[in-house]
Enzyme design. Structure first.
Site, PDB file in Angstrom:
ATOM      1  N   ASN A 171       0.855  -1.190   0.000  1.00 13.14           N
ATOM      2  CA  ASN A 171       0.000   0.000   0.000  1.00 13.14           C
ATOM      3  C   ASN A 171       0.894   1.245   0.000  1.00 13.14           C
ATOM      4  OD1 ASN A 171      -1.587   2.201   0.808  1.00 13.14           O
ATOM      5  ND2 ASN A 171      -3.003   0.899   1.961  1.00 13.14           N
ATOM      6  N   LYS A 219       0.369   3.869   2.702  1.00 11.78           N
ATOM      7  CA  LYS A 219       0.954   3.568   4.019  1.00 11.78           C
ATOM      8  C   LYS A 219       2.450   3.856   3.995  1.00 11.78           C
ATOM      9  CE  LYS A 219      -1.841  -0.203   5.907  1.00 11.78           C
ATOM     10  NZ  LYS A 219      -1.813  -1.599   6.368  1.00 11.78           N
ATOM     11  N   ASP A 231      -0.826  -3.187  10.507  1.00 10.72           N
ATOM     12  CA  ASP A 231      -2.180  -3.653  10.212  1.00 10.72           C
ATOM     13  C   ASP A 231      -3.129  -2.668  10.876  1.00 10.72           C
ATOM     14  OD1 ASP A 231      -3.524  -5.930   8.769  1.00 10.72           O
ATOM     15  OD2 ASP A 231      -4.689  -5.872  10.626  1.00 10.72           O
ATOM     16  N   PHE A 283      -6.065   8.551   2.247  1.00  3.39           N
ATOM     17  CA  PHE A 283      -6.461   7.359   1.497  1.00  3.39           C
ATOM     18  C   PHE A 283      -7.540   6.633   2.298  1.00  3.39           C
ATOM     19  CE2 PHE A 283      -4.535   3.762   3.880  1.00  3.39           C
ATOM     20  CZ  PHE A 283      -3.755   4.464   4.778  1.00  3.39           C
ATOM     21  N   GLY A 284      -7.998   5.508   1.775  1.00  2.00           N
ATOM     22  CA  GLY A 284      -8.945   4.664   2.498  1.00  2.00           C
ATOM     23  C   GLY A 284     -10.167   5.440   2.962  1.00  2.00           C
ATOM     24  N   ASP A 328     -10.250   7.981   4.933  1.00  2.00           N
ATOM     25  CA  ASP A 328      -9.952   9.354   5.398  1.00  2.00           C
ATOM     26  C   ASP A 328     -11.049  10.364   5.059  1.00  2.00           C
ATOM     27  OD1 ASP A 328      -7.614   8.799   6.734  1.00  2.00           O
ATOM     28  OD2 ASP A 328      -6.301   9.328   5.063  1.00  2.00           O
ATOM     29  N   LYS A 372      -2.970  15.132  10.302  1.00  7.27           N
ATOM     30  CA  LYS A 372      -3.339  13.711  10.406  1.00  7.27           C
ATOM     31  C   LYS A 372      -2.218  12.911  11.094  1.00  7.27           C
ATOM     32  CE  LYS A 372      -4.314   9.379   8.138  1.00  7.27           C
ATOM     33  NZ  LYS A 372      -4.366   8.532   6.958  1.00  7.27           N
ATOM     34  N   ARG A 409      -1.786   5.567  13.165  1.00 13.45           N
ATOM     35  CA  ARG A 409      -0.455   5.169  12.666  1.00 13.45           C
ATOM     36  C   ARG A 409       0.623   6.045  13.304  1.00 13.45           C
ATOM     37  NH1 ARG A 409      -2.081   5.097   8.048  1.00 13.45           N
ATOM     38  NH2 ARG A 409      -2.557   2.890   8.215  1.00 13.45           N
TER      39      ARG A 409
END
Ligand code: IMP
Length: 200
Positions: free
Chosen positions: A11, A14, A72, A157-158, A160, A180, A186
């Protein structure tokens, strides 16, 4: 600090966030694009920690010489009993994309059975560090927030663009990467990793 860190992910988002957060600590931060042809491990754990460990050990087996970091992570929505959780990347099915996952989440929470439900949610992340085929550290982080009624912003991403962190009225898709990363699941997990690195 110096050397190479290999992030056990394909990804690119990430890897990008981890590079931004940890860039000062390593000469190079690479990811699984550096191990072409590596068979992805089956992530059949039932927690973020278990799947993070599976990813870290699989990459460490391929590159026992390297310091490996696996992430993860996922989104827990209270109205969905903590889902999609460890299934966040596949919420809209096997061929899910970030866009279809977000659409499914907004549609699901708009159903009559969720009318009046709290929209509270959190992102969670477990980072596992491995070397020479063994886990040498594990760190977690979370950020509380709520699910927006609609997507906003193009950043991140994802999920967000549908996640509004506590204390803000803008989604992670609208807030800067700096904001963020300073409060995210993270970012917090990686703070634990940095403290560990500094003590090592
Ligand atoms: P994993 O790669 O198996 O850990 O799946 C993580 C999934 O959780 C991603 O595909 C995203 O959908 C979601 N996710 C994890 N971290 C974030 C984030 O920082 N922002 C938005 N979505 C995230």
């Amino acid at each position: 600090m110096s050397g190479t860190l290999l992030v056990a992910t394909h990804n690119a988002h990430k890897t990008g966030e981890i590079r931004t957060i940890l860039g000062a600590y390593f000469d190079e931060i690479t990811d699984l694009t550096a191990i072409p042809g590596m068979e992805p491990p089956v992530e059949d754990g039932d927690t973020f920690a278990a799947n993070s460990t599976i990813k870290a050990l699989a990459a460490s087996k391929e590159r026992p010489d390297a310091l490996i970091l696996a992430d993860d992570s996922g989104l827990e929505v209270d109205a969905l009993g903590g889902g999609p959780g460890i299934y966040s990347s596949r919420y809209a099915g096997e061929d899910a994309t970030d866009a279809t996952n977000r659409e499914k989440l907004i549609e699901e929470l708009a159903k009559p059975e969720h009318a009046g439900d709290a929209r509270t949610a959190r992102f969670r992340c477990v980072v596992t560090v491995a070397q020479a085929g063994e886990v040498v550290g594990q760190f977690d982080g979370a950020v509380e927030g709520r699910i927006a009624d609609a997507m906003t912003g193009e950043g991140g991403f994802g999920y967000d663009p549908v996640f509004i962190p506590e204390g803000y009225d803008k989604s992670f898709g609208e807030l800067s990467a700096e904001i963020k990363n300073g409060m995210s699941h993270r970012g917090r997990a990686l703070e634990g990793f940095v403290a560990w690195l500094e003590k090592r």
